[in-house]
Design an enzyme around this catalytic site. Structure first.
Site: not given
Length: 232
Positions: A162-164
């Site tokens: 994901n974006c993290e």
């Protein structure tokens, strides 16, 4: 009346996305412009190339890497890259349908947007995760170059990519998601709590009472209760 169910589902998704502050547009505005945000709200002079930007939401945090000149690279679920290579179309605002279908099909894009479009009215934290990695922080230019190199279509996973994961790889050299870890710990805590077994039994009995005794109600009740009991 046959369109009532899809319309109701679409409305529900839009309301849920609104609650978590996901950038969403009403149906029929594919490719439209997002609501304008005041540029003066974000003082980009305090951002440096390679900074890790965080935007806290209601239920999650969105992350991006600042590239300089009011540009942020960030990962977003998006179905459109699976059907076209037209960068102009992909760069348009990600609508509700594109985002939801991207999550379902595990398709995303690492895109570059303005700070305003990235934050979408939320507050921004800068390099807030550096304290957790201490000596692992890469050079700012290295972080920005990693982000630029990854721009384009990529696989998406709520738990594994994901974006993290994207920003921690760029700035710290290792893809990590504390949000994912926290979610998994919460799930494990629920499973280990024996009250979840009782809750599953009560829900199962309620479904049998309301819908009648049938394989579709009895089997899930037995299976879920058994799994929770064994895992607890």
């Amino acid at each position: 009346m046959k369109n009532a169910v899809p319309q109701a589902a679409s409305l529900l998704l839009e309301k849920l996305l609104f609650l978590v502050h996901v950038r969403a547009l009403p149906a029929g505005t594919e490719g439209g412009e997002p609501p304008p945000a005041a540029s003066a709200y974000y003082d980009t002079s305090c951002f440096r190339r390679g900074d890790l930007l965080e935007v806290p939401r209601t239920l999650f945090i969105h992350f991006g890497i600042y590239l300089g000149e009011n540009r942020v690279a960030h990962l977003m679920p998006d179905i459109l890259p699976a059907f076209t290579d037209d960068r102009r179309q992909i760069q348009r605002v990600v609508t509700n349908k594109r985002l939801i279908l991207g999550v379902i099909t595990k398709t995303a894009s690492i895109r570059v947007d303005t700070v305003e479009d990235f934050a979408y009215g939320g507050s921004i934290l800068v390099n807030h995760m550096d304290r957790l990695f201490k000596d692992q922080v890469l050079g700012s230019e290295e972080a920005a170059r990693r982000a630029e190199k990854l721009v384009g279509t990529t696989a998406y996973s709520l738990l594994w990519n994901n974006c993290e994961h994207f920003v921690t790889y760029c700035r710290y050299g290792a893809p990590v998601s504390f949000q994912t870890d926290k979610f998994c710990e919460t799930v494990k805590m629920i499973i280990r709590d024996q009250r979840s077994v009782l809750a599953s039994v009560l829900v199962g009995l309620a479904s049998i009472v309301c819908l009648g005794l049938a394989p579709s109600t009895a089997l899930p009740t037995i299976f879920i209760t058994f799994v929770l009991w064994m895992a607890g």
